[in-house]
Each structure stands twice: as structure tokens, then as C-alpha cells.
Design an enzyme around this catalytic site. Structure first.
Site, PDB file in Angstrom:
ATOM      1  N   LEU A  99      -1.723   3.798  12.239  1.00 39.71           N
ATOM      2  CA  LEU A  99      -2.932   4.576  11.890  1.00 39.71           C
ATOM      3  C   LEU A  99      -3.646   3.604  11.046  1.00 39.71           C
ATOM      4  O   LEU A  99      -3.478   3.094   9.863  1.00 39.71           O
ATOM      5  CB  LEU A  99      -2.448   5.960  11.031  1.00 39.71           C
ATOM      6  CG  LEU A  99      -3.370   6.884  11.219  1.00 39.71           C
ATOM      7  CD1 LEU A  99      -3.346   7.401  12.626  1.00 39.71           C
ATOM      8  CD2 LEU A  99      -3.247   8.034  10.187  1.00 39.71           C
ATOM      9  N   ASP A 100      -4.778   3.314  11.749  1.00 39.10           N
ATOM     10  CA  ASP A 100      -5.656   2.216  11.078  1.00 39.10           C
ATOM     11  C   ASP A 100      -6.612   3.049  10.351  1.00 39.10           C
ATOM     12  O   ASP A 100      -7.362   3.845  10.847  1.00 39.10           O
ATOM     13  CB  ASP A 100      -6.114   1.242  12.209  1.00 39.10           C
ATOM     14  CG  ASP A 100      -7.320   0.306  11.811  1.00 39.10           C
ATOM     15  OD1 ASP A 100      -8.499   0.161  12.243  1.00 39.10           O
ATOM     16  OD2 ASP A 100      -7.008  -0.408  10.796  1.00 39.10           O
ATOM     17  N   ASP A 130      -0.232  -0.713  15.237  1.00 33.47           N
ATOM     18  CA  ASP A 130      -0.482  -0.363  13.983  1.00 33.47           C
ATOM     19  C   ASP A 130      -0.764   1.353  13.928  1.00 33.47           C
ATOM     20  O   ASP A 130      -1.628   1.720  14.611  1.00 33.47           O
ATOM     21  CB  ASP A 130      -1.983  -0.997  13.697  1.00 33.47           C
ATOM     22  CG  ASP A 130      -2.490  -0.349  12.180  1.00 33.47           C
ATOM     23  OD1 ASP A 130      -3.642  -0.874  11.596  1.00 33.47           O
ATOM     24  OD2 ASP A 130      -1.856   0.509  11.616  1.00 33.47           O
ATOM     25  N   GLU A 158      -3.474  -5.909  14.513  1.00 33.30           N
ATOM     26  CA  GLU A 158      -5.071  -5.604  14.346  1.00 33.30           C
ATOM     27  C   GLU A 158      -5.765  -6.886  15.203  1.00 33.30           C
ATOM     28  O   GLU A 158      -6.483  -6.413  16.153  1.00 33.30           O
ATOM     29  CB  GLU A 158      -5.725  -5.649  13.157  1.00 33.30           C
ATOM     30  CG  GLU A 158      -5.046  -4.149  12.378  1.00 33.30           C
ATOM     31  CD  GLU A 158      -5.164  -4.270  10.739  1.00 33.30           C
ATOM     32  OE1 GLU A 158      -5.136  -3.388  10.144  1.00 33.30           O
ATOM     33  OE2 GLU A 158      -4.764  -5.492  10.186  1.00 33.30           O
ATOM     34  N   ASP A 198      -0.067   8.531   8.234  1.00 31.32           N
ATOM     35  CA  ASP A 198       0.521   7.237   8.677  1.00 31.32           C
ATOM     36  C   ASP A 198       2.036   7.076   9.004  1.00 31.32           C
ATOM     37  O   ASP A 198       2.543   6.692  10.212  1.00 31.32           O
ATOM     38  CB  ASP A 198       0.441   6.270   7.490  1.00 31.32           C
ATOM     39  CG  ASP A 198      -0.520   4.758   7.618  1.00 31.32           C
ATOM     40  OD1 ASP A 198      -1.044   4.396   6.556  1.00 31.32           O
ATOM     41  OD2 ASP A 198      -0.438   4.416   8.912  1.00 31.32           O
ATOM     42  N   GLU A 233       3.214  -2.047  11.862  1.00 29.15           N
ATOM     43  CA  GLU A 233       2.544  -2.365  10.777  1.00 29.15           C
ATOM     44  C   GLU A 233       3.393  -1.838   9.410  1.00 29.15           C
ATOM     45  O   GLU A 233       3.044  -2.441   8.187  1.00 29.15           O
ATOM     46  CB  GLU A 233       1.090  -2.287  10.731  1.00 29.15           C
ATOM     47  CG  GLU A 233       0.375  -2.901   9.575  1.00 29.15           C
ATOM     48  CD  GLU A 233      -0.918  -2.223   9.218  1.00 29.15           C
ATOM     49  OE1 GLU A 233      -2.012  -2.627   9.316  1.00 29.15           O
ATOM     50  OE2 GLU A 233      -0.947  -1.056   9.019  1.00 29.15           O
ATOM     51  N   GLU A 234       3.871  -0.809   9.524  1.00 30.54           N
ATOM     52  CA  GLU A 234       4.406   0.040   8.411  1.00 30.54           C
ATOM     53  C   GLU A 234       5.606  -0.482   8.099  1.00 30.54           C
ATOM     54  O   GLU A 234       6.368   0.274   7.129  1.00 30.54           O
ATOM     55  CB  GLU A 234       4.045   1.577   8.714  1.00 30.54           C
ATOM     56  CG  GLU A 234       2.698   2.013   8.726  1.00 30.54           C
ATOM     57  CD  GLU A 234       2.164   1.719   7.460  1.00 30.54           C
ATOM     58  OE1 GLU A 234       0.823   1.260   7.761  1.00 30.54           O
ATOM     59  OE2 GLU A 234       2.682   1.678   6.465  1.00 30.54           O
ATOM     60  N   ASP A 271       0.650  -1.328  -0.261  1.00 36.35           N
ATOM     61  CA  ASP A 271      -0.168  -0.062  -0.023  1.00 36.35           C
ATOM     62  C   ASP A 271       0.959   1.203   0.108  1.00 36.35           C
ATOM     63  O   ASP A 271       1.929   1.429   0.612  1.00 36.35           O
ATOM     64  CB  ASP A 271      -0.847   0.181   1.234  1.00 36.35           C
ATOM     65  CG  ASP A 271      -1.793  -1.209   1.595  1.00 36.35           C
ATOM     66  OD1 ASP A 271      -1.925  -1.679   2.723  1.00 36.35           O
ATOM     67  OD2 ASP A 271      -1.968  -1.841   0.537  1.00 36.35           O
TER      68      ASP A 271
END
Ligand code: FBP
Length: 329
Positions: free
Chosen positions: A112-113, A110, A274, A65, A88-89, A59
Site C-alpha cells: 500500500l503506497d 509495495d 517503487e 497496509d 516493502e513492509e 514507520d
């Protein structure tokens, strides 16, 4: 009752506590305030839109983010509470800089979800999961991260919506603190949250219907049938930000789902960042988190960014859903 005071009162329940855990939660709440400040003025400063960087999931990384990722890392890297982090990034684990001490905890987050909702000013969130390390001392390793969710010592999320709420559990109930910018403090607003045993709302991206298996199609069909005794038909609500859909489900009851399908057999949501933390929170609020076959918290992770189908919500709703998914209904 500020979050600060609540954390310290909780610490007093553990005579042998060193304060490291409270320090960790304190630093997380500071990170949440810094991210809130940027989120709340996102439309006014050049922080909307994407960077030119791709993340491990392919992504395009959103500017907010990236800001949240760096802010959480910098807020957590120097306190001496952590031996390792994972975001997560970022493809790989995040080590504690050599010039800072290491500690006995591991943080997965995470930053920024709900990144697809950022530019449209729709509810977004941050999610965190905390484990005790399994390795002896010094720098942490991947093994310290890849623990089954049942071993978490804390988990939480921050929802940046009409108000900003810090929701967490250390296993002593699930509590929510609403941010009051006039005093710069998170104040206790939702003490000991308990999810209703059964709800009347379901939440899923039905746009994926064509790729769904028979079990989930039959279950959603069941929710749409009329039967007042079981509160059916259920209402459909879907924000497209897991934190937002989960928070509503935690308060009102019902079920949030991200099933696997023919295109993505493991679904979209990440186990470590998550599904584990949200399932830990839901279980401590009387709910359930499942991959359709077993508790999410029992899954032994194999990699940092693995995905899993998720069925999260009121105990009765998730159990009925599992019966459909396993072909027993
Ligand atoms: P990000 O963490 O990259 O935002 O992805 C996760 C997510 O945005 C969840 O918050 C949400 O539940 C889901 O993806 C929405 O996916 P879809 O757009 O396929 O329904």
C-alpha cells in the site's frame, strides 16, 4: 476486453509459454480486487489507523497496509508460479510455504503506497515488480531479488482512486484496466498508454526545499519562469502518494521527483518496490526514470530496502532536469 482475456491473448504471442506467467498476473488481479474491497469500505470498518507494529523503515504500519500485505502474500503463495517474494513492509524475503510448489518467478511488492494518505481517504496504490529467478530451482534466495530493474519481466500498479485501475506492462506496451464492481472484472480502458514527450506539470514535495542541493533548486526555479514556448511556468501538483502522482504524470506528461537532500541523500523512495517498477512502466510508455545521474533500471541493487533519488516523467523533462542536476545548465 477483460484483463483476464488480455493476459491470455498476450500469452498466445509466446508459443512456448507455460501459462505460469498468466497465472501469476491472474492471482495479482484477484489480490487487487480483495484490497479494493477493503479500501472502498475503509471508513465503515475498523481498518483505518495504525497497528502497534513498526516496519523496516521505522514507520508505524497502518492496518490497511498490513491487510494489503497479507492479502497479496496469501493470493500469491500457492499458485506454484513464484520461488520467492519480498514486500516493502517486511525486513526479510518472504518464502513460499513448504506445502506449496515453487516456480520460476520472483515478486516484489509495495502493498500500500501512500500510507500517509490512507486515513484521509486520498488516492493510494499497490505496486508490483516481477523478475525471472537466477537460481536453479527450489526455494529462492536474496540473489533472485537483487537484480537490476532492466531485467524485470513485468511491472505494474493498482491505483485506488475515484475509480480503481490496474496498470501494467510486460514489455509490450503499457495498458490500464478499470475495475467494474458490477461485473467484478478489470476492463480495458487505457490501451497502449504513451506519455507526452514534454509536459506542463511538475510534482515534488517543496517542503524539503531548504535541504535541497543547488541543482534541483535551479531546476525548479527554471520551471517557475515564464516562457510560453516551453509551456512555463509549469503547474505544481503533489498528492503525496507516488502511484497517484506517477499515474497523472504518465497520462498528462511532465515530471514527478523525489530528490535526495542534505537530510536524506538517497531520498525516500525504495529502489526495488517503487522506483524500479515505475521506471519500467514509464520507459515502456516512452518516458524516462533516472536517479539524476543514470537510468534507474541500470542500478545494481545492494539491499532489499535501499532508497534512491527519483526523477520520473516525460523524456524531455527528465533530460533537462538531469542537465541541471549535473551542473550543465
Ligand atoms: P509509503 O510507501 O510508506 O507510503 O511511502 C512512500 C510515499 O508515501 C510515496 O507514495 C510518496 O510519494 C512519498 O512517500 C511522500 O513522501 P513525503 O510525505 O515526504 O512527500
Amino acid at each position: 476486453m477483460t484483463l483476464e482475456r488480455f493476459i491470455h491473448e498476450e500469452e498466445r504471442m509466446y508459443p512456448r509459454a507455460t501459462g505460469a506467467f498468466s497465472g501469476l498476473l491472474h492471482d495479482l488481479s484477484l489480490a487487487a480486487k480483495l484490497v479494493w474491497r477493503e479500501v472502498s469500505k475503509a471508513g465503515l470498518v475498523n481498518i483505518l489507523g495504525a497497528t502497534d507494529r513498526m516496519n523496516v523503515s521505522g514507520d508505524l504500519v497502518k492496518k490497511l497496509d498490513e491487510f494489503a500485505d497479507e492479502t497479496i502474500y496469501r493470493a500469491m503463495d500457492h499458485g506454484g508460479h513464484l520461488c520467492l517474494m519480498a514486500s516493502e513492509e517486511n525486513e526479510d524475503v518472504l518464502h513460499i510455504p513448504d506445502n506449496y510448489p515453487t516456480g520460476k518467478y520472483v515478486l516484489l511488492y509495495d502493498p500500500l503506497d501512500g500510507s500517509s494518505n490512507i486515513d484521509a481517504n486520498i488516492t493510494i496504490g499497490s505496486i508490483f515488480s516481477v523478475f525471472k529467478r537466477t537460481t536453479e530451482s527450489g526455494k529462492g534466495t536474496l540473489a533472485d531479488c537483487l537484480q537490476p530493474g532492466v531485467r524485470q519481466v513485468a511491472a505494474g500498479y493498482i491505483i485506488y482512486g475515484s475509480s480503481t485501475i490496474f496498470v501494467y506492462t510486460t514489455g509490450n506496451g503499457v495498458h490500464g484496466f478499470t475495475y467494474d464492481p458490477t461485473v467484478g472484472e478489470f476492463l480495458l480502458s487505457h490501451e497502449n498508454i504513451r506519455i507526452p514527450k514534454r509536459g506542463k506539470i511538475y510534482s515534488v514535495n517543496e517542503g524539503n526545499y531548504a535541504n535541497w542541493g543547488e541543482g534541483i533548486k535551479k531546476y525548479v526555479g527554471y520551471l517557475k519562469e515564464s516562457d510560453a514556448s516551453t509551456g512555463r511556468p509549469y503547474s505544481l501538483r503533489y498528492i503525496g502518494t507516488m502511484v497517484g502522482d506517477a499515474h497523472r504524470t504518465l497520462l498528462y506528461g511532465g515530471i514527478f521527483m523525489y530528490p535526495g537532500d542534505r537530510k536524506n541523500p538517497e531520498g525516500k523512495l525504495r529502489l526495488m518496490y517503487e522506483c524500479n517498477p515505475l521506471s519500467f512502466i514509464f520507459e515502456h510508455a516512452g518516458g524516462r526514470g533516472s536517479n539524476g545521474k543514470q537510468r534507474i533500471l541500470e542500478i545494481q541493487p545492494k539491499s532489499l530496502h535501499e532508497r534512491t533519488p527519483l526523477f520520473l516523467g516525460s523524456e524531455e523533462d527528465v533530460k533537462i532536469c538531469e542537465e541541471f542536476l549535473q551542473g550543465n545548465r
